[in-house]
Design a protein around this motif. Structure first.
Motif, PDB file in Angstrom:
ATOM      1  N   GLU A  88       0.960  -0.993  -0.058  1.00  0.00           N
ATOM      2  CA  GLU A  88      -0.069  -0.112   0.147  1.00  0.00           C
ATOM      3  C   GLU A  88       0.864   1.159  -0.076  1.00  0.00           C
ATOM      4  O   GLU A  88       1.708   1.306   0.854  1.00  0.00           O
ATOM      5  N   PRO A  89       0.738   1.991  -1.020  1.00  0.00           N
ATOM      6  CA  PRO A  89       1.645   3.367  -0.954  1.00  0.00           C
ATOM      7  C   PRO A  89       0.982   4.308   0.094  1.00  0.00           C
ATOM      8  O   PRO A  89      -0.227   4.124   0.709  1.00  0.00           O
ATOM      9  N   ILE A  90       1.869   5.028   0.886  1.00  0.00           N
ATOM     10  CA  ILE A  90       1.406   5.642   1.987  1.00  0.00           C
ATOM     11  C   ILE A  90       0.964   7.159   1.342  1.00  0.00           C
ATOM     12  O   ILE A  90       1.664   7.643   0.493  1.00  0.00           O
ATOM     13  N   ALA A  91      -0.315   7.591   1.775  1.00  0.00           N
ATOM     14  CA  ALA A  91      -0.925   8.611   1.016  1.00  0.00           C
ATOM     15  C   ALA A  91      -0.109   9.928   1.131  1.00  0.00           C
ATOM     16  O   ALA A  91       0.009  10.786   0.341  1.00  0.00           O
ATOM     17  N   LEU A 100       8.982  13.286   8.152  1.00  0.00           N
ATOM     18  CA  LEU A 100       9.812  11.904   8.197  1.00  0.00           C
ATOM     19  C   LEU A 100       9.034  10.655   8.793  1.00  0.00           C
ATOM     20  O   LEU A 100       9.761   9.649   8.510  1.00  0.00           O
ATOM     21  N   THR A 101       8.206  11.089   9.606  1.00  0.00           N
ATOM     22  CA  THR A 101       7.351   9.873   9.985  1.00  0.00           C
ATOM     23  C   THR A 101       6.919   8.756   9.230  1.00  0.00           C
ATOM     24  O   THR A 101       6.454   7.845   9.506  1.00  0.00           O
ATOM     25  N   THR A 102       6.666   9.369   7.968  1.00  0.00           N
ATOM     26  CA  THR A 102       6.181   8.336   6.847  1.00  0.00           C
ATOM     27  C   THR A 102       7.387   7.316   6.668  1.00  0.00           C
ATOM     28  O   THR A 102       6.777   6.259   6.066  1.00  0.00           O
ATOM     29  N   THR A 103       8.460   7.739   6.816  1.00  0.00           N
ATOM     30  CA  THR A 103       9.344   6.640   6.606  1.00  0.00           C
ATOM     31  C   THR A 103       9.538   5.654   7.828  1.00  0.00           C
ATOM     32  O   THR A 103       9.954   4.442   7.748  1.00  0.00           O
ATOM     33  N   THR A 104       9.367   5.999   8.955  1.00  0.00           N
ATOM     34  CA  THR A 104       9.014   5.095  10.305  1.00  0.00           C
ATOM     35  C   THR A 104       7.693   4.349  10.298  1.00  0.00           C
ATOM     36  O   THR A 104       7.840   3.275  10.654  1.00  0.00           O
ATOM     37  N   GLN A 105       6.856   4.932   9.899  1.00  0.00           N
ATOM     38  CA  GLN A 105       5.291   3.969   9.328  1.00  0.00           C
ATOM     39  C   GLN A 105       5.306   2.964   8.491  1.00  0.00           C
ATOM     40  O   GLN A 105       4.805   1.991   8.409  1.00  0.00           O
ATOM     41  N   VAL A 136       5.641  -5.704  -7.474  1.00  0.00           N
ATOM     42  CA  VAL A 136       6.488  -4.473  -7.468  1.00  0.00           C
ATOM     43  C   VAL A 136       7.681  -5.084  -6.412  1.00  0.00           C
ATOM     44  O   VAL A 136       7.317  -5.917  -5.400  1.00  0.00           O
ATOM     45  N   CYS A 137       8.868  -4.530  -6.643  1.00  0.00           N
ATOM     46  CA  CYS A 137      10.094  -4.854  -5.855  1.00  0.00           C
ATOM     47  C   CYS A 137       9.991  -3.907  -4.631  1.00  0.00           C
ATOM     48  O   CYS A 137      10.055  -2.633  -4.656  1.00  0.00           O
ATOM     49  N   VAL A 138       9.761  -4.506  -3.206  1.00  0.00           N
ATOM     50  CA  VAL A 138       9.906  -3.736  -2.203  1.00  0.00           C
ATOM     51  C   VAL A 138      11.393  -3.642  -1.651  1.00  0.00           C
ATOM     52  O   VAL A 138      11.754  -4.601  -1.379  1.00  0.00           O
ATOM     53  N   TYR A 139      11.926  -2.527  -1.208  1.00  0.00           N
ATOM     54  CA  TYR A 139      13.197  -2.264  -0.413  1.00  0.00           C
ATOM     55  C   TYR A 139      12.667  -2.237   0.869  1.00  0.00           C
ATOM     56  O   TYR A 139      12.148  -0.995   1.328  1.00  0.00           O
ATOM     57  N   LEU A 140      13.184  -3.142   1.816  1.00  0.00           N
ATOM     58  CA  LEU A 140      12.653  -2.927   3.294  1.00  0.00           C
ATOM     59  C   LEU A 140      13.391  -2.294   4.084  1.00  0.00           C
ATOM     60  O   LEU A 140      14.784  -2.671   3.888  1.00  0.00           O
ATOM     61  N   TYR A 141      12.971  -1.423   4.900  1.00  0.00           N
ATOM     62  CA  TYR A 141      14.015  -0.641   5.915  1.00  0.00           C
ATOM     63  C   TYR A 141      14.388  -1.756   6.890  1.00  0.00           C
ATOM     64  O   TYR A 141      15.447  -1.222   7.419  1.00  0.00           O
ATOM     65  N   ASP A 142      13.774  -2.754   7.272  1.00  0.00           N
ATOM     66  CA  ASP A 142      14.252  -3.413   8.437  1.00  0.00           C
ATOM     67  C   ASP A 142      14.874  -4.749   8.065  1.00  0.00           C
ATOM     68  O   ASP A 142      14.291  -5.271   6.787  1.00  0.00           O
ATOM     69  N   GLU A 143      15.936  -5.193   8.599  1.00  0.00           N
ATOM     70  CA  GLU A 143      16.539  -6.556   8.225  1.00  0.00           C
ATOM     71  C   GLU A 143      15.937  -7.498   8.353  1.00  0.00           C
ATOM     72  O   GLU A 143      15.836  -8.527   7.491  1.00  0.00           O
ATOM     73  N   GLU A 144      14.997  -7.494   9.291  1.00  0.00           N
ATOM     74  CA  GLU A 144      13.985  -8.554   9.925  1.00  0.00           C
ATOM     75  C   GLU A 144      12.634  -8.084   9.560  1.00  0.00           C
ATOM     76  O   GLU A 144      12.216  -7.318  10.274  1.00  0.00           O
ATOM     77  N   HIS A 145      12.019  -8.832   8.945  1.00  0.00           N
ATOM     78  CA  HIS A 145      10.517  -8.501   8.583  1.00  0.00           C
ATOM     79  C   HIS A 145       9.874  -9.807   8.641  1.00  0.00           C
ATOM     80  O   HIS A 145      10.251 -10.917   8.133  1.00  0.00           O
ATOM     81  N   PRO A 146       8.250  -9.829   9.268  1.00  0.00           N
ATOM     82  CA  PRO A 146       7.715 -11.107   9.295  1.00  0.00           C
ATOM     83  C   PRO A 146       7.594 -11.823   7.799  1.00  0.00           C
ATOM     84  O   PRO A 146       7.913 -13.150   7.768  1.00  0.00           O
TER      85      PRO A 146
END
Length: 412
Positions: free
Chosen positions: A363-366, A373-378, A398-408
């Motif tokens: 989902e794109p963040i609206a 900056l909080t849009t990048t933390t959310q 689409v290819c999602v680049y994940l901010y977190d190294e560990e994701h569910p």
């Protein structure tokens, strides 16, 4: 105030910035500081590891052929003549009919060629009974089994892991040659900024870019050099820029990169050196740019935090990683997932779109303002829409680049 005459293609601009960049020279560092650094040359083993035959299990060192015929119904008895411990070998040659109690990692006595596991034997005072035949070489770690003298143990260009420095320590190394970490000067400008730890007041805001950039530079293998906030005064920015070029391998200027009356950085780069790119066809981060001053690359990062993050990742990050000997690829894990709703873009512009992942869909963040900056933390990560694409329809992968190294979705 003036607008941008033209905006450079982001991918072409990135290529121009990276083209002359090469890994820095080597430096010698202690193994304690070597993890994460990049090897500057091949490491060749100058001794065997292990450099003696040793026990791979706790048990009894014997001559293997003398155990042939042993069974629970026909145990064979050996004289127990001593023990071999790690660092304390049995002092003489083992004779026929003898056994030596031995611990894992202890030197195999001369004359012995196998180790009978403890659970296959039992002691009776000065003797030991063995209940299973054990062939020569069993439970023995041979000399050079791990590393052979003269072999390449680790190759140049490798980013060292914790287990790598363990191997180097086993080889007797105390230090190792690695690519020098690039020194990265972070110059934050703005009359409206207050230092970290301040409380926003009188229409002034707290500087958030410096601490973010410091962490990003460290992530990419650089050594950040951070000074005080520089006011929007041309001469003060000029002085700090020249000072930074004398100290660092790369200079990052945060703020003052656009075309307003207090945006001095681009003109100063042009006057003191060469301004190669100013303004890129990228959203966010269009005021970004770069040039060279006194032979040092100077990257212009917008003051708005999200633009600063995106411009850093796209321009400064691969430059710093290349100088540090690392790959210039994006330092994020990736997932291919379907879009929950469309992403609209514009031909000729690269878009950095912050996204969430909900029930396996993107989902794109609206809210997409460059200062939020909080849009990048959310966000779970971001999607890049290339300049030759007008966006992606709902349902597209689409290819999602994940901010977190560990994701569910990565860890299950």
């Amino acid at each position: 105030m003036r607008g941008f005459r033209q905006r450079s293609d982001a991918l072409a601009a990135q290529g121009m910035l990276l083209a002359p960049a090469k890994p820095l020279e080597a430096e010698q560092v202690s193994l304690w500081q070597a993890v994460g650094r990049v090897l500057a040359q091949d490491i060749v083993g100058d001794l065997d590891v292990p450099y003696f035959d040793r026990a791979a299990m706790d048990g009894y060192a014997v001559r293997g052929e003398e155990t042939f015929g042993a069974s629970p119904y026909n145990p064979l008895t050996f004289r127990l003549v001593g023990e071999s411990l790690p660092g304390k070998p049995f002092p003489r040659v083992l004779q026929s009919g003898e056994a030596v109690r031995i611990m894992t990692g202890a030197p195999l006595p001369a004359g012995a060629d196998t180790v009978v596991r403890a659970e296959l034997a039992s002691e009776h005072g000065v003797t030991v009974s063995i209940y299973e035949a054990v062939p020569p070489g069993k439970c023995v770690s041979r000399r050079g089994e791990d590393v052979r003298a003269g072999s390449v143990v680790l190759s140049a260009g490798r980013r060292l892991r914790p287990q790598d420095v363990g191997v180097l320590a086993a080889l007797g190394r105390e230090s190792v040659p690695v690519i020098r970490s690039p020194r990265v000067a972070i110059v934050v400008t703005g009359d409206e900024l207050l230092p970290l730890g301040s409380c926003p007041q009188n229409y002034r805001i707290v500087d958030s870019n410096s601490v973010m950039l410091d962490a990003l530079v460290r992530r990419d293998g650089g050594c950040p050099l951070l000074g005080p906030i520089v006011p929007d005064q041309r001469e003060q920015i000029r002085e700090r820029l020249l000072e930074a070029c004398a100290q660092a391998d790369v200079v990052l200027i945060s703020g003052g990169s656009s075309v307003g009356q207090e945006d001095h950085a681009p003109m100063l780069v042009s006057e003191l050196g060469e301004l190669v790119v100013h303004g890129v066809a990228m959203r966010p981060s269009s005021p970004a740019g770069f040039g060279w001053v006194q032979g040092r690359p100077v990257v212009l990062l917008p003051g708005n935090p999200v633009s600063c993050l995106a411009a850093y990742d796209f321009f400064a990050a691969p430059l710093i990683r290349r100088l540090a000997g690392r790959s210039t690829a994006w330092p994020y894990r990736r997932l291919d997932l379907p879009l929950a709703e469309k992403i609209a873009s514009e031909l000729g512009r690269l878009d950095y779109v912050r996204v969430r992942i909900r029930e396996g869909r993107v989902e794109p963040i609206a809210t997409s303002g460059a200062s939020i900056l909080t849009t990048t933390t959310q966000a779970d990560g971001f999607v890049l829409v290339p300049p030759d694409c007008e966006g992606y329809p709902a349902g597209a992968s689409v290819c999602v680049y994940l901010y977190d190294e560990e994701h569910p979705l990565l860890t299950g």
